[in-house]
Design a protein around this motif. Structure first.
Motif, PDB file in Angstrom:
ATOM      1  N   MET A 340      34.164  62.965  74.017  1.00 46.92           N
ATOM      2  CA  MET A 340      33.214  63.003  72.894  1.00 46.92           C
ATOM      3  C   MET A 340      32.043  63.935  73.207  1.00 46.92           C
ATOM      4  O   MET A 340      31.408  64.455  72.296  1.00 46.92           O
ATOM      5  CB  MET A 340      32.704  61.597  72.581  1.00 46.92           C
ATOM      6  N   SER A 447      20.920  55.420  66.801  1.00 46.06           N
ATOM      7  CA  SER A 447      21.349  55.909  65.489  1.00 46.06           C
ATOM      8  C   SER A 447      20.175  56.647  64.872  1.00 46.06           C
ATOM      9  O   SER A 447      19.027  56.440  65.262  1.00 46.06           O
ATOM     10  CB  SER A 447      21.690  54.775  64.548  1.00 46.06           C
ATOM     11  N   ILE A 466      33.954  60.769  59.681  1.00 44.94           N
ATOM     12  CA  ILE A 466      33.144  60.633  60.889  1.00 44.94           C
ATOM     13  C   ILE A 466      34.035  60.755  62.120  1.00 44.94           C
ATOM     14  O   ILE A 466      35.187  60.321  62.108  1.00 44.94           O
ATOM     15  CB  ILE A 466      32.371  59.291  60.897  1.00 44.94           C
ATOM     16  N   GLN A 468      33.706  59.487  65.913  1.00 53.30           N
ATOM     17  CA  GLN A 468      32.888  58.705  66.842  1.00 53.30           C
ATOM     18  C   GLN A 468      33.802  57.869  67.735  1.00 53.30           C
ATOM     19  O   GLN A 468      34.984  57.705  67.444  1.00 53.30           O
ATOM     20  CB  GLN A 468      31.891  57.798  66.103  1.00 53.30           C
ATOM     21  N   SER A 469      33.233  57.366  68.816  1.00 60.65           N
ATOM     22  CA  SER A 469      33.988  56.512  69.718  1.00 60.65           C
ATOM     23  C   SER A 469      33.004  55.609  70.439  1.00 60.65           C
ATOM     24  O   SER A 469      31.784  55.815  70.361  1.00 60.65           O
ATOM     25  CB  SER A 469      34.776  57.385  70.701  1.00 60.65           C
ATOM     26  N   SER A 507      27.769  60.923  67.407  1.00 59.57           N
ATOM     27  CA  SER A 507      28.810  61.021  66.386  1.00 59.57           C
ATOM     28  C   SER A 507      28.564  62.249  65.528  1.00 59.57           C
ATOM     29  O   SER A 507      27.502  62.884  65.605  1.00 59.57           O
ATOM     30  CB  SER A 507      28.827  59.771  65.514  1.00 59.57           C
TER      31      SER A 507
END
Ligand code: AHR
Length: 513
Positions: A340, A447, A466, A468-469, A507
């Motif tokens: 990521m 966030s 999106i 994300q992980s 993300s």
């Protein structure tokens, strides 16, 4: 300044004092103020004879019975790259290019001489993947070839012959050889690199010396009859070598040079590049800092170019970019996993390129398969798509779309007393009138609430994806190939002229309106 721009500025100014304290990122996009088209070639690729990029990557040999292939090129890679709509592919290097003699790679494969790949592991290659193989691959991929020519150890004649071989439709010595090798029509190659990293592996030249060499090579390149103009690309600066760009722009007549290159890798330290997967938060921060440094590099190289070329006729091609680690298996072959973190590098870098669409007309990620920040990794018959692949696919909507001006009132990602802008964005409107906004939150912890104001456009429905992980070092593996992939994202609210959403840590979101 136009009326709508004033309105946006006013909106930002009114909201600024609040935004600075409450952590909301406010973004103003002028949907009716676009001027420049995002050149699709910004989403370009690079394939070098290095490690398992060509041999054992793209090319597994015509006789391979285990891995499905067409003329020796893996079908699964072709399908993956077609889905990505890759606009161009640069080949055969990199450093390899200045050792490569193209005539060794044509004609019957059994009769081709070998070449020792002196830059990359000293392996002996049999030249079985040559000009025909590469240009036919580009046709299958429906992508523009970019040939990187040998200046370091080649000759002017060798380069002219290559252009004639690929681009001349009438009778000529090289066109006749091409026909005898089974190809009647010229391919018509537009993009030609005149040497690679001539300040280093391409010959260790000074820029003053190279500028003269460049002039000599470039003089003899055009004039063949494929009907296509060629684009000659001068070997460009390494990262912040502004003197290099200055001298090229000053000393090379612009009628001889359609583009100047720039190479920049995101590296922690060239002598200790850090791991590809098990990296620390510090190492994450440094890699992202180096990726975001692209903004300053492009701004400053462009400023120099503007001085000599205010009409922006000479393009800036960032024909090598990406993250470079000490991958666990990279001993001389530069194989590394892709996490990521790489998605954050790719999304942020592509946002920077989009936002500089006026001067940046091409960029090439290093590299496409099994090398550095690859989009595809292979292990024998298995193939996986990396997080970087998914970013490129999500961002493909920007290809050839109108870039929209953005003002962003950002907040910072703080780490050990250092800070970086937490959010980066780019936006464009495509030919069908759809607007796309790509947003990256690089913060590992927080966030970010976002309020996006769109001026000059009525907002209808929207949708979003999106990437994300759970963990920043998550990646796709041959055992878990789909751990990371884009998902629908519905947690946004559109009201009148603005969109509100909260983007999770590390993300990337692409909105379609
Ligand atoms: O992409 C790997 C290498 O990085 C290239 O061969 C060279 O141009 C650069 O230094």
């Amino acid at each position: 300044m136009k009326y709508t721009q004033w309105l946006c500025l006013l909106w930002v100014l009114i909201c600024c004092p609040i935004a600075a304290q409450v952590d909301t990122v406010r973004i103003a996009i002028n949907a009716d103020q676009g001027i420049d088209t995002i050149n699709r070639h910004i989403y370009g690729h690079f394939a070098e004879h290095l490690g398992r990029c060509i041999y054992g990557g793209f090319y597994v040999g015509e006789d391979n019975q285990v891995i499905a292939n067409t003329d020796g090129v893996r079908n699964d890679i072709v399908d993956a790259l077609k889905a990505l709509k890759i606009p161009n592919l640069r080949w055969p290097g990199g450093c390899f290019a200045d050792t490569y003699h193209w005539k060794d790679g044509i004609g019957p494969k059994s009769q081709r001489p070998t070449i020792v790949n002196r830059w990359w592991g000293g392996t002996t290659e049999d030249n079985s993947f040559g000009t025909h193989d590469f240009l036919n691959l580009c046709e299958i991929l429906d992508t523009e070839p970019y040939l990187s020519a040998n200046v370091g150890s080649g000759t002017v004649q060798e380069l002219i012959d290559w252009v004639q071989y690929t681009n001349h439709g009438g009778r000529s010595p090289m066109a006749d050889v091409r026909r005898s090798n089974g190809r009647d029509e010229p391919w018509g190659v537009t993009y030609w690199g005149v040497g690679n990293e001539t300040w280093g592996c391409g010959g260790n030249m000074t820029v003053e010396y190279y500028a003269n060499i460049y002039r000599q090579y470039a003089t003899f390149m055009p004039g063949w009859s494929s009907g296509k103009e060629i684009v000659r690309i001068a070997s460009g600066a390494s990262s912040s070598d502004y003197h290099w760009t200055e001298v090229l722009m000053r000393d090379v007549p612009h009628k001889l040079m359609e583009a100047v290159a720039l190479h920049h890798y995101s590296v922690i330290d060239w002598s200790n590049k850090g791991p590809d997967i098990n990296f620390s938060d510090d190492q994450y921060f440094t890699i992202i800092e180096n990726a975001l440094h692209m903004e300053e590099l492009i701004t400053r190289h462009s400023t120099i170019m503007d001085k000599y070329d205010p009409e922006k006729k000479v393009a800036l091609f960032v024909d090598e970019w990406g993250a470079w680690y000490d991958g666990e298996e990279n001993k001389g072959v530069l194989y590394q996993q892709n996490t990521m973190r790489d998605a954050m590098v790719a999304g942020s870098t592509l946002n920077i390129f989009n936002n500089h669409a006026d001067r940046v007309k091409m960029a090439n990620i290093a590299q496409t398969v099994n090398v550095l920040q690859a989009v595809v990794l292979t292990d024998e018959e298995k193939m996986i798509l990396t997080p970087t692949y998914h970013v490129m696919q999500m961002y493909a909507v920007h290809q050839h779309a109108l870039q929209l001006p953005i003002h962003i009132d950002n907040t910072n990602y703080e780490h050990n007393g250092h800070s970086l802008p937490a959010v980066n964005v780019s936006a464009s409107t495509d030919r069908e009138g759809k607007t796309h906004i790509s947003i990256v939150n690089i913060d590992l912890e927080q966030s970010r609430p976002l309020v996006i104001h769109i001026g000059g456009e009525e907002l209808g429905d929207g949708s979003a994806n999106i990437l994300q992980s759970e963990n920043i070092n998550d990646h796709n593996s041959f055992d878990q190939p789909n751990r990371i992939h884009p998902r629908d994202f519905t947690e946004f609210v559109i009201s009148e002229d603005q969109i509100e959403l909260t983007i999770p840590p590390f993300s990337l979101v692409v909105l379609e309106l």
